[in-house]
Design an enzyme around this catalytic site. Structure first.
Site, PDB file in Angstrom:
ATOM      1  N   CYS A 141       0.846  -1.202   0.000  1.00  0.00           N
ATOM      2  CA  CYS A 141       0.000   0.000   0.000  1.00  0.00           C
ATOM      3  C   CYS A 141       0.875   1.244   0.000  1.00  0.00           C
ATOM      4  CB  CYS A 141      -0.933   0.013   1.199  1.00  0.00           C
ATOM      5  SG  CYS A 141      -0.067   0.112   2.766  1.00  0.00           S
ATOM      6  N   CYS A 197       3.563   1.728   2.656  1.00  0.00           N
ATOM      7  CA  CYS A 197       4.819   1.002   2.482  1.00  0.00           C
ATOM      8  C   CYS A 197       5.804   1.848   1.682  1.00  0.00           C
ATOM      9  CB  CYS A 197       4.601  -0.288   1.708  1.00  0.00           C
ATOM     10  SG  CYS A 197       3.518  -1.432   2.508  1.00  0.00           S
ATOM     11  N   ASP A 219      -6.167 -29.002 -19.310  1.00  0.00           N
ATOM     12  CA  ASP A 219      -5.330 -29.733 -18.379  1.00  0.00           C
ATOM     13  C   ASP A 219      -6.141 -29.817 -17.082  1.00  0.00           C
ATOM     14  OD1 ASP A 219      -3.023 -30.811 -17.155  1.00  0.00           O
ATOM     15  OD2 ASP A 219      -2.544 -28.838 -16.321  1.00  0.00           O
ATOM     16  N   ASP A 228      -1.315 -25.064 -17.545  1.00  0.00           N
ATOM     17  CA  ASP A 228      -0.717 -24.149 -16.580  1.00  0.00           C
ATOM     18  C   ASP A 228       0.762 -24.357 -16.367  1.00  0.00           C
ATOM     19  OD1 ASP A 228      -0.870 -26.528 -15.252  1.00  0.00           O
ATOM     20  OD2 ASP A 228      -1.225 -25.596 -13.309  1.00  0.00           O
ATOM     21  N   ASP A 271       3.215 -28.904 -19.804  1.00  0.00           N
ATOM     22  CA  ASP A 271       2.288 -28.868 -20.922  1.00  0.00           C
ATOM     23  C   ASP A 271       2.917 -28.171 -22.122  1.00  0.00           C
ATOM     24  OD1 ASP A 271       0.261 -30.007 -19.365  1.00  0.00           O
ATOM     25  OD2 ASP A 271      -0.265 -28.060 -18.534  1.00  0.00           O
TER      26      ASP A 271
END
Lengths: 64, 822
Positions: free
Chosen positions: B107, B110, B515, B703, B707
């Site tokens: 935020c 920070c 997948d 993912d 793959d």
């Protein structure tokens, strides 16, 4: 009607001025971070350099 | 529950176990913190006079790790000028400037905190952190402070700063973006103002304005168009010059000729003192074209930004064992590692290089590469890949590939190349317009020659009218405008298109292959069932959580919860489980065989009511206590998405490496008729090839890089965006918040995009076919020509904008996949 001799060149000048202003604001990084200034204005201490005044509170760390 | 202190950790907001007694004093009141790390960080912040942070922040901080001594040692290495070469610039004397990427920022507070903290380091001259990108630009005096002091200051308050060495690359991109924006701005400003000077002429007719006013207006128009022709349109000249040298007529050639010819002719008219000028058309034309391109490049950059940080994933330093006897360990920068070096990777660290395990046995999280969250166990002679995380115990690795030759670097390069691709349909449009240009130039020349012979006074205006009215504005805008609008729309909905051909190819898709793990399912094991033989279920869960708190294993995360139980002497047995002491009793948790070895009682069977999944057993020395069943849960929107796709006429397949029962179960739940289980990467490839041989166009949603071959083979591939950065690099598109219900919408949008592009091209061609002959015959007055050109462009852009998101994000969330596009 004669005022057009003044107004039209003036409007041309104005356009160049606006262009120069935009160029300057872009060069100075005003479009780099569009979010930051909105947050900064809300922070009491908004200069990254004026921190020395609070430094005197510093005490040695004492982790147990 | 009564063992848990009522207040959460003051710094990170996590629950504070009662038996800990860490506090920090904030505004004169002691506040509880959960660990020594948080305590040290919080007191650093308060001691530095930055306590305001705790008032301004909107979210608790990340839990702070205690700063190990070796980290400080490591930070020292950053002072090495050789290492700094990549990301630090100097001004010749002691001034230095570096770009840092700060991690852990959540935020505005920070950012404030980090800026103050860095500015406090003596010798730092200037610091600014970008709110959007979390990149800090720091300038300091090297005689007073070192880079490592700055990095340490950031580490002290619980954040992590690392050098951002792509900064230079970004600087170039930034410069390009800025100049594009400014060119657009100049053209837009000029367009508006020139139009104001031209409107009176259009309204009154050129004969009705007194010559002195006409001249004044025209000269003003000339002044304002000059920057557009000399500056804004510059990229068109450069690009057409490049094309011309390669003997091609690109889309930019007619643009350049149109702009320059119209401008030159208008200037000539102006000097000669009679006739019409086309300054308004010139600046409007340039503005519209630049606008389309700017939007297109922005969409492209946005697609790339999500993947940009891949290169920063590797650690900067490694522990190298030094020859000859490999007894010593030294810290070195990863860029200094060479093949055949021996590197120690401690548990929890990221493996810095591609290599082979020499010693040790551990499990490695390769989610980064494969998308599978279950750790892979590694022993001697196994290959490990840079960017994966060592979980259980130390490994000693012999380096095989470093830096640019690692698999990770290869994928990053792949991505960079892909982002520069041009959609095929845009290439087709390029070709059409190339032809169009040649025809157009010929026609303009012939027209000029004809009128020169027939009526020399009107020859030039008519030739210009031909060029202006038929400027391939609409043609060159047609495709990019539609693609940009569609890409932007998809990005808003959560699908980032990263390859040029994606949208186009999506329209041909007939089959969709999913997948399983991480795609249709969440990819993270969750606790779905607990069987307890001894004691309270609450207590059993507490014990399990207390033990698993000491493990980084993904299965451990599934069992972790808030608990008051505190375990000591916990030992991690890689590949088996954990042992530990709680309240004087020894407990064992883990796989059945491992636990059975530590428990005297005979193991009970799998509970009858437990569903399929991974079983984790808990026992003490004499009794079996509980069996936890963990399984991957299906994404909530998966069923809806699959149904919507089937309704749209696509055949849906499920292709997974998981075992038959789990896959069949999922296929039945989601109503997928065709499924393949236990498929190896090679097996997956085979299935895909079979589908393609039977003439199907396949879209694959996966993912991971396991793959990768399939994703590469599929006509279109979509990578899931859930945390696994590197997997995304292989996809044609990235589903970045992993909402599957965007897919039916995306496919519908792709079809609509193609339709719009065709409409646009048809309109552009049709318009030119009608307008051109009229202009050639001298029937088009110049103002009508520029108006026609502008109207045509606007029509094309307007048509393309139908593809943009109808509302903003708020509405989109409510729109379901089915009604997304009618």
């Amino acid at each position: 009607m004669e005022s057009l001799y003044l107004l039209i060149p003036l409007s041309v000048l104005l356009v160049f001025l606006i262009g120069a202003l935009f160029w300057w604001s872009m060069r100075s990084g005003q479009f780099d971070d569009l979010e930051g200034p909105a947050h900064r204005i809300l922070q009491d201490d908004d200069s990254a350099h004026a921190v020395s005044s609070k430094k005197e509170i510093e005490t040695p760390k004492t982790p147990d | 529950m009564n063992d848990i202190a009522s207040a959460p950790c003051f710094h990170c907001g996590e629950p504070v176990p009662r038996n800990l007694n860490y506090t920090v004093v904030y505004r004169d009141i002691p506040r509880p913190v959960c660990c020594a790390g948080c305590q040290s960080v919080a007191s650093s912040i308060i001691d530095a006079g930055l306590a305001d942070y705790y008032e301004q922040r909107e979210q608790p901080a990340d839990r702070a790790q205690p700063l190990p001594a070796e980290l400080q040692e490591r930070l020292r290495l950053y002072d090495d000028p050789a290492l700094q070469q990549g990301f630090v610039t100097g001004d010749g004397s002691n001034g230095r400037e570096a770009a840092l990427l700060i991690e852990g920022i959540s935020c505005a507070a920070c950012i404030w905190l980090n800026e103050r903290q860095i500015a406090r380091v003596p010798g730092v001259r200037e610091v600014s952190i970008n709110y959007t990108t979390h990149r800090a630009r720091v300038r300091w005096d090297n005689s007073k402070t070192q880079l490592s002091d700055i990095l340490k200051a950031v580490a002290d308050i619980g954040y992590h700063a690392q050098p951002y060495d792509r900064a230079r690359q970004e600087l170039v991109a930034d410069k390009t973006r800025k100049s594009a924006l400014f060119r657009l701005w100049v053209a837009g400003l000029s367009m508006m103002q020139v139009m104001m000077f031209t409107v009176p002429i259009y309204i009154n007719g050129i004969e009705d304005i007194a010559p002195q006013w006409l001249r004044l207006l025209q000269w003003a128009g000339f002044m304002l168009t000059l920057p557009v022709v000399l500056y804004s349109a510059w990229p068109f000249y450069v690009s057409s010059w490049r094309d011309a040298r390669r003997g091609r007529a690109g889309m930019d050639l007619p643009v350049s000729i149109g702009v320059l010819a119209a401008f030159a002719a208008s200037t000539w008219t102006l000097i000669a003192g009679h006739g019409e000028v086309y300054f308004d058309s010139v600046s409007m034309f340039v503005f519209l074209l630049l606008g389309g391109r700017y939007l297109e490049s922005r969409a492209r950059r946005r697609a790339g930004a999500a993947l940009d940080d891949l290169a920063g994933m590797l650690p900067a330093f490694a522990h190298r064992q030094t020859a000859p006897d490999y007894a010593q360990i030294e810290e070195v920068a990863v860029i200094h590692l060479r093949p055949d070096d021996r590197v120690l990777v401690k548990p929890g660290e990221i493996i810095p290089v591609d290599g082979v395990v020499l010693q040790g046995q551990s499990s490695v999280n390769e989610a980064l590469l494969t998308g599978e969250s279950a750790p892979v166990s590694k022993a001697e002679r196994h290959d490990v890949t840079a960017g994966t995380v060592n979980l259980d115990s130390p490994l000693i690795i012999k380096t095989t590939h470093v830096g640019e030759s690692t698999r990770l670097a290869g994928i990053v390069r792949l991505l960079d190349g892909a982002l520069a691709e041009k959609p095929r349909i845009a290439q087709v449009a390029d070709k059409i317009s190339g032809l169009f240009v040649a025809v157009l130039l010929g026609v303009a020349l012939l027209t000029w020659l004809f009128w020169q012979w027939h009526d020399p006074q009107h020859a030039l205006p008519i030739a210009i009218a031909v060029l202006v009215i038929s400027c391939p504005c609409a043609l060159s805008l047609a495709t990019p405008a539609a693609l940009t609008a569609a890409t932007g729309h998809l990005a808003l909905r959560g699908l980032l298109v990263s390859r040029g051909h994606t949208l186009e190819t999506m329209t041909d898709v007939t089959d969709i292959v999913f997948d399983k793990t991480g795609t249709l399912t969440q990819g993270q094991p969750r606790l779905i069932h607990t069987a307890v033989w001894y004691g309270e279920p609450e207590r059993a869960a507490g014990i399990a959580a207390a033990l698993e708190a000491h493990s980084e294993h993904p299965l451990a995360h599934a069992l972790s919860r808030e608990t008051a139980v505190f375990a000591t002497d916990v030992t991690n047995h890689p590949g088996g489980g954990l042992t530990g002491m709680i309240d004087g009793t020894g407990y064992t948790i883990g796989k059945l065989q491992f636990v059975a070895a530590h428990c005297a009682a005979a193991p009970p069977g799998v509970p009858a009511d437990a569903p399929a999944g991974t079983h984790i057993w808990l026992a003490c020395a004499t009794k079996w206590i509980a069996c936890f069943t963990l399984a991957d849960s299906v994404r909530p929107e998966a069923a809806g998405a699959v149904q919507a796709l089937q309704k749209q006429g696509y055949t849906v397949h499920l292709l997974s490496g998981d075992h038959e029962a789990a896959v069949a179960d999922l296929a039945a739940t989601l109503g997928i008729a065709s499924h393949t289980a236990s498929a190896t990467p090679a097996g997956k490839l085979k299935v895909m090839q079979q589908l393609q041989r039977s003439g199907k166009k396949v879209m694959m949603i996966g993912d991971g890089v396991n793959d990768a071959p399939v994703l590469a083979l599929a006509h279109v591939s979509v990578a899931m965006g859930s945390g696994v950065d590197i997997a995304q690099a292989t996809g044609d598109a990235v589903l970045y918040d992993s909402k599957l219900d965007v897919l039916p919408m995306a496919l519908a949008l792709a079809r609509k995009t193609r339709k719009v592009i065709r409409q646009n091209l048809a309109w552009a061609l049709g318009y030119n076919l009608v307008a051109l002959p009229l202009a050639v015959c001298g029937l088009v007055t110049p103002w009508l020509a520029s108006l026609g050109m502008a109207a045509s462009s606007l029509l094309v852009v307007g048509n393309a904008l139908r593809l943009a998101a109808p509302g903003r994000l708020k509405h989109n969330k409510k729109t379901t996949a089915d009604q997304g596009l009618a």
